[in-house]
Design a protein around this motif. Structure first.
Motif, PDB file in Angstrom:
ATOM      1  N   ILE A 197     -11.064  14.799  -0.723  1.00 15.83           N
ATOM      2  CA  ILE A 197     -11.265  13.360  -0.474  1.00 15.83           C
ATOM      3  C   ILE A 197     -10.269  12.540  -1.270  1.00 15.83           C
ATOM      4  N   ILE A 198     -10.059  12.911  -2.556  1.00 16.50           N
ATOM      5  CA  ILE A 198      -9.130  12.152  -3.406  1.00 16.50           C
ATOM      6  C   ILE A 198      -7.707  12.262  -2.857  1.00 16.50           C
ATOM      7  N   ALA A 199      -7.326  13.461  -2.435  1.00 13.42           N
ATOM      8  CA  ALA A 199      -5.981  13.643  -1.892  1.00 13.42           C
ATOM      9  C   ALA A 199      -5.786  12.828  -0.607  1.00 13.42           C
ATOM     10  N   HIS A 200      -6.784  12.842   0.224  1.00  9.79           N
ATOM     11  CA  HIS A 200      -6.687  12.059   1.471  1.00  9.79           C
ATOM     12  C   HIS A 200      -6.536  10.576   1.169  1.00  9.79           C
ATOM     13  N   PHE A 201      -7.268  10.071   0.187  1.00  8.71           N
ATOM     14  CA  PHE A 201      -7.192   8.657  -0.165  1.00  8.71           C
ATOM     15  C   PHE A 201      -5.815   8.304  -0.684  1.00  8.71           C
ATOM     16  N   ILE A 202      -5.248   9.208  -1.544  1.00 10.35           N
ATOM     17  CA  ILE A 202      -3.920   8.942  -2.101  1.00 10.35           C
ATOM     18  C   ILE A 202      -2.883   8.880  -0.984  1.00 10.35           C
ATOM     19  N   GLN A 254       0.883   5.533   2.413  1.00  2.00           N
ATOM     20  CA  GLN A 254       1.367   5.033   3.703  1.00  2.00           C
ATOM     21  C   GLN A 254       1.237   3.509   3.798  1.00  2.00           C
ATOM     22  N   THR A 255       0.162   2.984   3.284  1.00  2.00           N
ATOM     23  CA  THR A 255      -0.026   1.529   3.323  1.00  2.00           C
ATOM     24  C   THR A 255       1.023   0.815   2.492  1.00  2.00           C
ATOM     25  N   VAL A 256       1.338   1.388   1.316  1.00  2.00           N
ATOM     26  CA  VAL A 256       2.368   0.781   0.461  1.00  2.00           C
ATOM     27  C   VAL A 256       3.720   0.780   1.167  1.00  2.00           C
ATOM     28  N   GLU A 257       4.061   1.866   1.841  1.00  2.00           N
ATOM     29  CA  GLU A 257       5.325   1.944   2.553  1.00  2.00           C
ATOM     30  C   GLU A 257       5.394   0.902   3.665  1.00  2.00           C
ATOM     31  N   ASP A 258       4.285   0.724   4.368  1.00  2.00           N
ATOM     32  CA  ASP A 258       4.272  -0.288   5.444  1.00  2.00           C
ATOM     33  C   ASP A 258       4.536  -1.670   4.889  1.00  2.00           C
ATOM     34  N   VAL A 259       3.941  -1.989   3.754  1.00  2.00           N
ATOM     35  CA  VAL A 259       4.139  -3.308   3.150  1.00  2.00           C
ATOM     36  C   VAL A 259       5.596  -3.500   2.727  1.00  2.00           C
ATOM     37  N   ARG A 260       6.194  -2.442   2.143  1.00  2.00           N
ATOM     38  CA  ARG A 260       7.591  -2.544   1.724  1.00  2.00           C
ATOM     39  C   ARG A 260       8.515  -2.772   2.915  1.00  2.00           C
ATOM     40  N   LEU A 261       8.260  -2.081   3.983  1.00  3.59           N
ATOM     41  CA  LEU A 261       9.089  -2.272   5.176  1.00  3.59           C
ATOM     42  C   LEU A 261       8.988  -3.704   5.706  1.00  3.59           C
ATOM     43  N   ARG A 262       7.809  -4.240   5.695  1.00  2.00           N
ATOM     44  CA  ARG A 262       7.655  -5.616   6.184  1.00  2.00           C
ATOM     45  C   ARG A 262       8.401  -6.593   5.289  1.00  2.00           C
ATOM     46  N   LEU A 263       8.347  -6.380   3.978  1.00  2.00           N
ATOM     47  CA  LEU A 263       9.069  -7.278   3.070  1.00  2.00           C
ATOM     48  C   LEU A 263      10.569  -7.181   3.290  1.00  2.00           C
TER      49      LEU A 263
END
Length: 663
Positions: A9-14, A19-28
């Protein structure tokens, strides 16, 4: 590698977080290098173009008819012979087949034009239209409103009183009964019956009535209630104000787009409006018959032609009003009015216009034949029957109250236009019966009872209207083409006898008749039997509006300053009929008797003895109104305990409970 559930579960969350952080960086990063948006184009100034248009064409005067003259043409006798020479194409034919097919050059003979190969056509045959429009409405309301503790039952028998008026109207209307029209003989017989309609009328009008009868030239023109006038009245000018279109009102600064609001002001402490009448009954029929037209008619038998209008208005407006209402603003000064408006006119219409009377005569005729009778019948009957006998007892209550127990509208409309074929000559082996007949009847029962109970009074404004009715009959017969009558010449009689046996050449004397000068050929219709041309419109309005109103005080004595507006009349019964008989100026040759007449009957009867109210209003209301106690409010019980409903009780109303309460 296998991991325990917690580590999984912890690995899946990480992973999801990464992936969410990468999406935000791409948008910026994308936002930094976003391309510049395209600027909207400049619109510029609006074009100002002025157009000037001219037209060489102008509208001329309105032409209500189109005069048509058939083109003239000559038939020249000739014989045409042609010689055709040809060489047959050599074909291989089996031995012994089709011998002598190919011959020497030969000649073909074409028929001579002197044989007059005239085209034949099918005539327009019989036409019969039976149209019956009936509207029946029963709106007998029984209403009790306010805290008065009273109930009211109906007084008298309004149905019997209306039937009495209907019986009186039948004595003055000889042209309303045509239920026996089932065959061609019935139609011809009715036209003959109309010629004797005057004999069925009484010698004089009954008491309270008028009877006007005119025949022949005296019936022509415009007549209103038995008097000849130059101009007919206009219905829109005489309709009650309730049925008039709303007037356009403007504000004080003259701005037509800002209408001044009209209506009832409900800001008063108590205002009661009662509309127990206000019924509108309309019958309208327009019939244009242009089935055939002919300048010359030859009948071996009789010729009967009649234009007839019969109009009757019968009404009773005997109101019983309590003396306690004598101080109210009485609107009954507007009496019931009745109008019979009739117009019979004949308009000249030459058959050929300027082409008539030319040089030369026709050399042939083109005959179209009908074996048997020709029936052209339009039978229209319109009936409106309304019963609006309302019974109500009421007292004032808080606020504004509007009660509508009448205000019914019944309309019958029919419009017909029939176009056919015109001929130069019609030859009839039998007789001709031609009738344009209109029958109109209005019957109104408006005997109202308006009374008070006990010490009823009010210090507010009050108005009462029990009359103001309009009965309107308007009929017009417009015939295009004048008629003259002569005996049947021998040439026309010979033509009728010859055509009875089948197709034949035209008699020379007939072709050289003065009426056919200037024509190259005759267009003829032959009918071996009779011609029955009947245009009939019957219109009847019957309204029973015997309203009974009792006014009472509130049990608590409240609302003594209420404003009252009570209307039990203001009904309009309208009949409108117009027959347009198309045709041309014609000469009628008859071998038998000739009857041509115009008939006008206008009758009016004002009844004063309907039998509804034999006592004064106060006594009648006191007899009709009962005080409700707990025993009267509770239902009667039979031996088995089941409630017994007596339809004759004071609370009885229409079987349609919701309609009675909400109408």
């Amino acid at each position: 590698m296998h991991m325990d559930s917690t580590t999984e579960i912890i690995a899946h969350f990480i992973g999801v977080f990464s992936q969410t952080v990468e999406d935000v960086r791409l948008r910026l990063d994308y936002a930094k290098f976003a391309a510049e948006r395209e600027a909207p184009p400049e619109t510029g100034d609006l074009l100002d173009i002025k157009l000037t248009m001219t037209s060489p064409y102008t509208l001329g005067q309105f032409a209500p008819k189109v005069t048509y003259a058939p083109p003239s043409f000559d038939i020249v006798p000739t014989v045409a012979i042609s010689f055709l020479s040809h060489q047959p194409v050599p074909l291989h034919m089996p031995p012994g087949n089709m011998t002598k097919v190919f011959a020497a050059p030969h000649q073909h003979h074409m028929p001579g034009m002197s044989e007059r190969m005239i085209p034949e056509y099918e005539p327009i045959g019989s036409l019969a239209l039976y149209l019956r429009q009936e509207a029946h409405l029963t709106d007998n309301d029984m209403l009790s409103i306010g805290d008065h503790g009273l109930a009211m039952k109906a007084v008298g028998d309004p149905v019997a009183a209306l039937a009495k008026l209907m019986g009186a109207a039948s004595q003055l209307q000889p042209l309303a009964d045509m239920d026996g029209l089932h065959t061609e003989a019935d139609a011809g017989g009715f036209i003959q019956h109309v010629t004797q309609a005057v004999d069925t009328l009484p010698d004089a009008a009954p008491a309270g009535g008028t009877l006007f009868v005119a025949q022949g030239a005296a019936a022509a023109g415009i007549h209103v209630n038995g008097e000849s006038v130059e101009e007919a009245p206009v219905l829109e000018d005489l309709l009650p104000a309730k049925f008039q279109p709303p007037a356009e009102e403007t504000s004080e600064d003259g701005d037509g787009d800002a209408p001044v609001p009209t209506g009832v002001d409900y800001s008063l402490s108590s205002m009661i409006e009662l509309e127990a009448g206000g019924n509108l009954l309309v019958n309208e029929a327009v019939l244009a018959n242009n089935w055939y037209g002919v300048p010359v008619v030859a009948a071996a038998g009789d010729y009967v032609h009649v234009n007839a209008i019969s109009q009757t208005n019968v009404w009773s407006d005997c109101d019983a009003v309590s003396d306690a209402l004598g101080g109210w603003q009485r609107l009954t000064d507007t009496p019931t009015q009745a109008f019979n408006v009739a117009t019979i006119e004949t308009i000249a219409n030459p058959a050929y216009g300027e082409a008539a009377g030319g040089a030369g005569f026709p050399s042939y005729w083109q005959v179209s034949r009908i074996d048997g009778d020709l029936l052209i019948a339009n039978w229209i009957k319109q009936v409106s029957f309304v019963q609006d006998n309302d019974v109500t007892v009421m007292s004032a209550c808080g606020g504004g109250t509007t009660i509508t127990l009448g205000d019914n509208t019944v309309v019958n409309i029919a419009s017909l236009a029939e176009l056919g074929v015109y001929y130069d000559l019609i030859i009839v082996g039998g007789s001709i019966y031609h009738g344009n007949i209109i029958s109109q009847t209005n019957i109104l029962l408006d005997d109202d009872l308006v009374g008070t109970v006990g010490d009823f009074q009010t210090s507010g404004e009050a108005s009462l209207s029990t009359g103001g009715n309009l009965l309107w009959n308007q009929a017009s017969i417009t015939q295009y083409g004048t008629m003259s009558f002569e005996g049947l010449p021998p040439s026309f009689q010979a033509a009728a006898d010859t055509l009875a046996s089948g197709p034949a050449d035209a008699p020379d004397d007939l072709l050289h008749h003065e009426a056919f000068g200037g024509l190259a050929g005759l267009k003829v219709l032959y009918i071996s039997g009779d011609v029955i041309d009947l245009q009939y419109i019957s219109q009847t309005n019957i309204l029973g509006d015997a309203d009974q109103v009792a006014l009472a005080m509130d049990q608590a004595g409240a609302y003594a300053d209420a404003d009252w507006t009570v209307s039990t009349g203001t009904n309009a019964l309208v009949n409108y009929a117009h027959i347009v008989d198309g045709g041309v100026d014609s000469t009628v040759y008859a071998g038998g008797d000739v009857y041509s007449d115009e008939l006008l009957i206008q009758a009016e009867l004002i009844s004063n003895d309907s039998g509804l109210y034999m006592q004064d209003a106060t006594a009648l209301v006191n007899e009709a109104v009962v005080f409700l106690s707990d025993d009267l409010l509770a239902p009667d019980a039979a031996d088995d305990g089941a409630p017994v409903h007596d339809g004759a009780g004071p609370g009885a109303g229409s079987a349609d409970v919701m309609q009675t309460m909400l109408s």
